[in-house]
Each structure stands twice: as structure tokens, then as C-alpha cells.
Motif scaffolding. Structure first.
Motif, PDB file in Angstrom:
ATOM      1  N   TYR A   1       0.799  -1.227   0.000  1.00  0.00           N
ATOM      2  CA  TYR A   1       0.000   0.000   0.000  1.00  0.00           C
ATOM      3  C   TYR A   1       0.834   1.280   0.000  1.00  0.00           C
ATOM      4  N   ALA A   2       2.136   1.167  -0.177  1.00  0.00           N
ATOM      5  CA  ALA A   2       3.002   2.348  -0.129  1.00  0.00           C
ATOM      6  C   ALA A   2       2.637   3.367  -1.204  1.00  0.00           C
ATOM      7  N   ALA A   3       2.379   2.919  -2.431  1.00  0.00           N
ATOM      8  CA  ALA A   3       2.067   3.854  -3.521  1.00  0.00           C
ATOM      9  C   ALA A   3       0.740   4.560  -3.292  1.00  0.00           C
ATOM     10  N   ILE A   4      -0.281   3.844  -2.845  1.00  0.00           N
ATOM     11  CA  ILE A   4      -1.579   4.493  -2.628  1.00  0.00           C
ATOM     12  C   ILE A   4      -1.530   5.400  -1.403  1.00  0.00           C
ATOM     13  N   ALA A   5      -0.691   5.070  -0.421  1.00  0.00           N
ATOM     14  CA  ALA A   5      -0.527   5.957   0.732  1.00  0.00           C
ATOM     15  C   ALA A   5       0.008   7.307   0.272  1.00  0.00           C
ATOM     16  N   GLN A   6       0.988   7.291  -0.652  1.00  0.00           N
ATOM     17  CA  GLN A   6       1.514   8.548  -1.200  1.00  0.00           C
ATOM     18  C   GLN A   6       0.454   9.262  -2.030  1.00  0.00           C
ATOM     19  N   GLU A   7      -0.325   8.507  -2.796  1.00  0.00           N
ATOM     20  CA  GLU A   7      -1.377   9.094  -3.632  1.00  0.00           C
ATOM     21  C   GLU A   7      -2.430   9.806  -2.785  1.00  0.00           C
ATOM     22  N   ILE A   8      -2.800   9.199  -1.656  1.00  0.00           N
ATOM     23  CA  ILE A   8      -3.876   9.759  -0.837  1.00  0.00           C
ATOM     24  C   ILE A   8      -3.423  11.004  -0.099  1.00  0.00           C
ATOM     25  N   GLY A   9      -2.193  11.030   0.431  1.00  0.00           N
ATOM     26  CA  GLY A   9      -1.768  12.251   1.088  1.00  0.00           C
ATOM     27  C   GLY A   9      -0.716  12.067   2.152  1.00  0.00           C
ATOM     28  N   ALA A  10      -0.239  13.192   2.639  1.00  0.00           N
ATOM     29  CA  ALA A  10       0.879  13.222   3.572  1.00  0.00           C
ATOM     30  C   ALA A  10       0.534  12.627   4.932  1.00  0.00           C
ATOM     31  N   SER A  11      -0.728  12.637   5.322  1.00  0.00           N
ATOM     32  CA  SER A  11      -1.102  12.128   6.640  1.00  0.00           C
ATOM     33  C   SER A  11      -1.405  10.630   6.616  1.00  0.00           C
ATOM     34  N   VAL A  12      -1.032   9.953   5.529  1.00  0.00           N
ATOM     35  CA  VAL A  12      -1.286   8.522   5.387  1.00  0.00           C
ATOM     36  C   VAL A  12       0.042   7.790   5.415  1.00  0.00           C
ATOM     37  N   ARG A  13       0.076   6.708   6.176  1.00  0.00           N
ATOM     38  CA  ARG A  13       1.264   5.861   6.159  1.00  0.00           C
ATOM     39  C   ARG A  13       0.824   4.413   6.044  1.00  0.00           C
ATOM     40  N   SER A  14       1.680   3.631   5.457  1.00  0.00           N
ATOM     41  CA  SER A  14       1.381   2.230   5.211  1.00  0.00           C
ATOM     42  C   SER A  14       2.294   1.341   6.022  1.00  0.00           C
ATOM     43  N   GLY A  15       1.735   0.240   6.477  1.00  0.00           N
ATOM     44  CA  GLY A  15       2.535  -0.759   7.161  1.00  0.00           C
ATOM     45  C   GLY A  15       2.662  -0.490   8.634  1.00  0.00           C
ATOM     46  N   SER A  16       2.949  -1.551   9.357  1.00  0.00           N
ATOM     47  CA  SER A  16       3.091  -1.428  10.796  1.00  0.00           C
ATOM     48  C   SER A  16       3.859  -2.617  11.337  1.00  0.00           C
ATOM     49  N   ASP A  17       4.617  -2.372  12.387  1.00  0.00           N
ATOM     50  CA  ASP A  17       5.287  -3.470  13.062  1.00  0.00           C
ATOM     51  C   ASP A  17       4.616  -3.767  14.397  1.00  0.00           C
ATOM     52  N   ARG A  18       3.477  -3.135  14.632  1.00  0.00           N
ATOM     53  CA  ARG A  18       2.716  -3.367  15.858  1.00  0.00           C
ATOM     54  C   ARG A  18       1.701  -4.481  15.654  1.00  0.00           C
ATOM     55  N   SER A  19       1.228  -5.033  16.763  1.00  0.00           N
ATOM     56  CA  SER A  19       0.156  -6.028  16.688  1.00  0.00           C
ATOM     57  C   SER A  19      -1.161  -5.309  16.375  1.00  0.00           C
ATOM     58  N   LEU A  20      -2.144  -6.070  15.929  1.00  0.00           N
ATOM     59  CA  LEU A  20      -3.465  -5.497  15.656  1.00  0.00           C
ATOM     60  C   LEU A  20      -4.036  -4.843  16.908  1.00  0.00           C
ATOM     61  N   ILE A  21      -3.890  -5.492  18.044  1.00  0.00           N
ATOM     62  CA  ILE A  21      -4.408  -4.938  19.299  1.00  0.00           C
ATOM     63  C   ILE A  21      -3.747  -3.592  19.594  1.00  0.00           C
ATOM     64  N   GLU A  22      -2.425  -3.512  19.442  1.00  0.00           N
ATOM     65  CA  GLU A  22      -1.714  -2.247  19.690  1.00  0.00           C
ATOM     66  C   GLU A  22      -2.186  -1.156  18.736  1.00  0.00           C
ATOM     67  N   GLU A  23      -2.369  -1.503  17.461  1.00  0.00           N
ATOM     68  CA  GLU A  23      -2.833  -0.516  16.482  1.00  0.00           C
ATOM     69  C   GLU A  23      -4.235  -0.018  16.811  1.00  0.00           C
ATOM     70  N   ILE A  24      -5.106  -0.924  17.230  1.00  0.00           N
ATOM     71  CA  ILE A  24      -6.476  -0.514  17.556  1.00  0.00           C
ATOM     72  C   ILE A  24      -6.492   0.357  18.805  1.00  0.00           C
ATOM     73  N   VAL A  25      -5.690   0.013  19.796  1.00  0.00           N
ATOM     74  CA  VAL A  25      -5.611   0.848  21.001  1.00  0.00           C
ATOM     75  C   VAL A  25      -5.171   2.267  20.638  1.00  0.00           C
ATOM     76  N   ALA A  26      -4.235   2.389  19.691  1.00  0.00           N
ATOM     77  CA  ALA A  26      -3.673   3.691  19.330  1.00  0.00           C
ATOM     78  C   ALA A  26      -4.546   4.506  18.382  1.00  0.00           C
ATOM     79  N   CYS A  27      -5.642   3.934  17.880  1.00  0.00           N
ATOM     80  CA  CYS A  27      -6.473   4.673  16.931  1.00  0.00           C
ATOM     81  C   CYS A  27      -7.780   5.122  17.574  1.00  0.00           C
ATOM     82  N   ASP A  28      -8.503   5.966  16.855  1.00  0.00           N
ATOM     83  CA  ASP A  28      -9.825   6.414  17.288  1.00  0.00           C
ATOM     84  C   ASP A  28     -10.931   5.731  16.495  1.00  0.00           C
ATOM     85  N   ILE A  29     -10.652   5.443  15.231  1.00  0.00           N
ATOM     86  CA  ILE A  29     -11.642   4.878  14.319  1.00  0.00           C
ATOM     87  C   ILE A  29     -10.993   3.736  13.550  1.00  0.00           C
TER      88      ILE A  29
END
Length: 192
Positions: free
Chosen positions: A115-143
Motif C-alpha cells: 500500500y506504499a504507492a496508494i498511501a503517497q497518492e492519498i496524502g501526507a497524513s497517510v502511512r502504510s505498514g506497521s510493526d505493531r500487533s493489531l491490538i496495539e494498532e487498535i488501542v492507538a487509533c480512534d476509528i
């Protein structure tokens, strides 16, 4: 002799389809494990910096790859994972809040850089990929946003706002959870 069900949606379906069989609701052990993981994460989580907006976690699925492999048509469901991301971006205003960041979390079976190319296409506030677990990512998000991913149900278990980003014309979200909202019916360009 008896059917055990672990959520209200399965219970409703089982009662409808197996009216002569005793149905027993039991706590879903998978959901209980997830809730315990969330409790542990929340007790040790560092608050993420807020600049007044929300952080969105997009839980991706290899839709086009699976459709191409099984049905020989990447648009079998009427959209691809990339179409869903573009639909999310086009409908951010329907969330009613400013968005500080969108994190695209690839499915475990996907290449982390897919998703790196589409992350750049969508905008500067978008990043792709993560080294965190799903639980950690969900805890850190709002939506949490996705299409029909089980990770969206995990978001519900964490009491997060959850949206489906299936664009108009795509097969509807298969998840029965009434708490999952569908992004606005904004204008969507032809996909393909």
C-alpha cells in the motif's frame, strides 16, 4: 445435541435455522482473549499525541488478489481494496472530525509494502505498514475502517467507532454487526 453460540448474531441465526435444537449462548473465548489483550494494552499504553483530529486505522484485505485467484476477476465483489481506500479518502468529511492520520494495516498475508504507492497518492497524513500487533494498532487509533474484515469486529470489542468503506456498487459488508457504520454515499468515480 446442543449448539453453542458465542455472539448474538450467531444465536439469532442458529435459532432460525435449527429451531428444534437446543441453543446455548456461551461467552466467546476468542472475544474474551481479545478483551484481556485490550485491557493489558490499555494499562500500559502511552497516550498518542492528538492535535485535535482523529487517527484512523484502515484494516486491509487482499480482496483483488483473492478474487482474481478464485473467480479470475479482481473486481468480483465490485471493488478492490484500493477502491475502498480511495472511497475512504473521498468521504473523510462524513466522519465529522478532522483526520490527523490514516494508518493502512496490510493483512498478514499481504506484502508489507503493498500500500506504499496508494498511501503517497492519498496524502501526507497517510502511512502504510506497521510493526505493531493489531491490538496495539487498535488501542492507538480512534476509528477502525475496513470492508468486511474480522479486524473490524475486534475494533468493536475495543469500543472503537467502526466503519465499512465499501464503495457504492460493491457487495455489501458481510458482517452483521449493527454497530458498524457505512461511510457516506459521496460521489464515487468509476472504479477499475
Amino acid at each position: 445435541d446442543t449448539l453453542w453460540v458465542g455472539d448474538v448474531y450467531a444465536e439469532e441465526l442458529a435459532r432460525r435455522l435449527f429451531s428444534e435444537t437446543p441453543i446455548e449462548f456461551i461467552d466467546n473465548p476468542y472475544f474474551e482473549d481479545i478483551r484481556s489483550d485490550f485491557a493489558r494494552q490499555l494499562s500500559s499504553a502511552q497516550p498518542h499525541p492528538h492535535e485535535g483530529g482523529v487517527r484512523i486505522l484502515f484494516v486491509a484485505e487482499p480482496l483483488s488478489e483473492h478474487a482474481a485467484q478464485v473467480y479470475r476477476n479482481p473486481l468480483h465483489w465490485g471493488y478492490t481494496e484500493f477502491d475502498a481506500l480511495r472511497f475512504l479518502q473521498a468521504n473523510l468529511a462524513t466522519l465529522g472530525e478532522r483526520v490527523d492520520e490514516i494508518v493502512i494495516r496490510p493483512h498478514p498475508s499481504e506484502n508489507p509494502t503493498k500500500y506504499a504507492a496508494i498511501a503517497q497518492e492519498i496524502g501526507a497524513s497517510v502511512r502504510s505498514g506497521s510493526d505493531r500487533s493489531l491490538i496495539e494498532e487498535i488501542v492507538a487509533c480512534d476509528i477502525v475502517v475496513g470492508c468486511s474484515s474480522m479486524a473490524m469486529v475486534v475494533g468493536l470489542l475495543a469500543n472503537k467507532r467502526v466503519y465499512s468503506a465499501i464503495p457504492p456498487g460493491g457487495n455489501p459488508c458481510a458482517l452483521p454487526h449493527l454497530e458498524i457504520k457505512h461511510l457516506g454515499a459521496g460521489r464515487w468515480p468509476n472504479v477499475g
